[in-house]
Write a protein that holds these residues in place. Structure first.
Motif, short mmCIF file in Angstrom:
data_model
loop_
_atom_site.label_atom_id
_atom_site.label_comp_id
_atom_site.label_asym_id
_atom_site.label_seq_id
_atom_site.Cartn_x
_atom_site.Cartn_y
_atom_site.Cartn_z
N SER A 45 0.86 -1.18 0.00
CA SER A 45 0.00 0.00 0.00
C SER A 45 0.89 1.23 0.00
O SER A 45 2.10 1.15 0.29
N GLN A 46 0.31 2.37 -0.31
CA GLN A 46 1.08 3.62 -0.24
C GLN A 46 1.56 3.84 1.20
O GLN A 46 2.69 4.32 1.41
N GLU A 47 0.76 3.50 2.17
CA GLU A 47 1.13 3.68 3.56
C GLU A 47 2.33 2.80 3.93
O GLU A 47 3.25 3.25 4.62
N GLU A 48 2.33 1.54 3.48
CA GLU A 48 3.44 0.64 3.77
C GLU A 48 4.73 1.14 3.12
O GLU A 48 5.80 1.13 3.75
N LEU A 49 4.64 1.58 1.88
CA LEU A 49 5.82 2.08 1.18
C LEU A 49 6.32 3.36 1.84
O LEU A 49 7.52 3.55 2.00
N ALA A 50 5.41 4.22 2.26
CA ALA A 50 5.78 5.46 2.94
C ALA A 50 6.56 5.14 4.23
O ALA A 50 7.56 5.79 4.53
N ALA A 51 6.11 4.14 4.96
CA ALA A 51 6.80 3.76 6.20
C ALA A 51 8.22 3.28 5.91
O ALA A 51 9.15 3.62 6.63
N VAL A 60 4.22 9.67 -1.23
CA VAL A 60 4.23 8.50 -2.13
C VAL A 60 3.25 8.74 -3.27
O VAL A 60 3.57 8.51 -4.44
N ALA A 61 2.06 9.23 -2.95
CA ALA A 61 1.05 9.50 -3.98
C ALA A 61 1.59 10.51 -5.00
O ALA A 61 1.41 10.33 -6.21
N LYS A 62 2.25 11.55 -4.53
CA LYS A 62 2.82 12.56 -5.43
C LYS A 62 3.91 11.95 -6.32
O LYS A 62 3.99 12.22 -7.51
N MET A 63 4.78 11.12 -5.72
CA MET A 63 5.86 10.49 -6.48
C MET A 63 5.30 9.61 -7.59
O MET A 63 5.83 9.58 -8.70
N GLU A 64 4.22 8.90 -7.29
CA GLU A 64 3.63 8.00 -8.28
C GLU A 64 3.03 8.76 -9.46
O GLU A 64 2.89 8.19 -10.54
N LYS A 65 2.67 10.00 -9.27
CA LYS A 65 2.07 10.79 -10.34
C LYS A 65 3.09 11.58 -11.16
O LYS A 65 2.77 12.07 -12.23
N ARG A 66 4.31 11.68 -10.67
CA ARG A 66 5.33 12.48 -11.35
C ARG A 66 5.75 11.83 -12.66
O ARG A 66 5.82 10.61 -12.76
#
Length: 111
Positions: A45-51, A60-66
């Motif tokens: 999940s984005q939360e797991e990757l952020a951790a 993480v959400a912003k990085m995925e959209k770049r």
């Protein structure tokens, strides 16, 4: 499973040609993914990757959209998911792994 049909049952109802087209498309999609798709394929999940990255979920959400980011940032993102990032230049007669951004020793990947 009232009112539901398993995917394997649906797939078996497809013609052989349709099954082959689906298989080819599936393989193509596995070879090319956006970062969000890679993360989902790795069942994170984005939360797991952020951790793992020690950042917040919104980052993480912003990085995925770049569509543009530093190579080091992309490398950390991929490493956090358990992968390695390789930069490869493709030419008509060969592929060359660019080592400037990783370990020394450029190598020819294929001819």
């Amino acid at each position: 499973m009232a009112g539901r049909t398993s995917f394997s049952t649906l797939r078996n109802r497809m013609s052989q040609e349709a099954q082959e087209r689906a298989r080819v498309k599936s393989e193509a999609l596995e070879g090319e993914m956006a970062l969000a798709g890679v993360r989902k394929a790795m069942q994170l999940s984005q939360e797991e990757l952020a951790a793992i990255l020690n950042i917040n979920q919104a980052s993480v959400a912003k990085m995925e959209k770049r569509t543009d980011m530093y190579i080091g940032t992309l490398r950390r993102f991929i490493q956090a998911m358990g992968g390695e990032l390789d930069i490869v230049a493709r030419f008509p007669d060969r592929q060359i792994r660019i080592d400037q951004f990783s370990a020394p020793g450029a190598e020819v990947v294929g001819r």
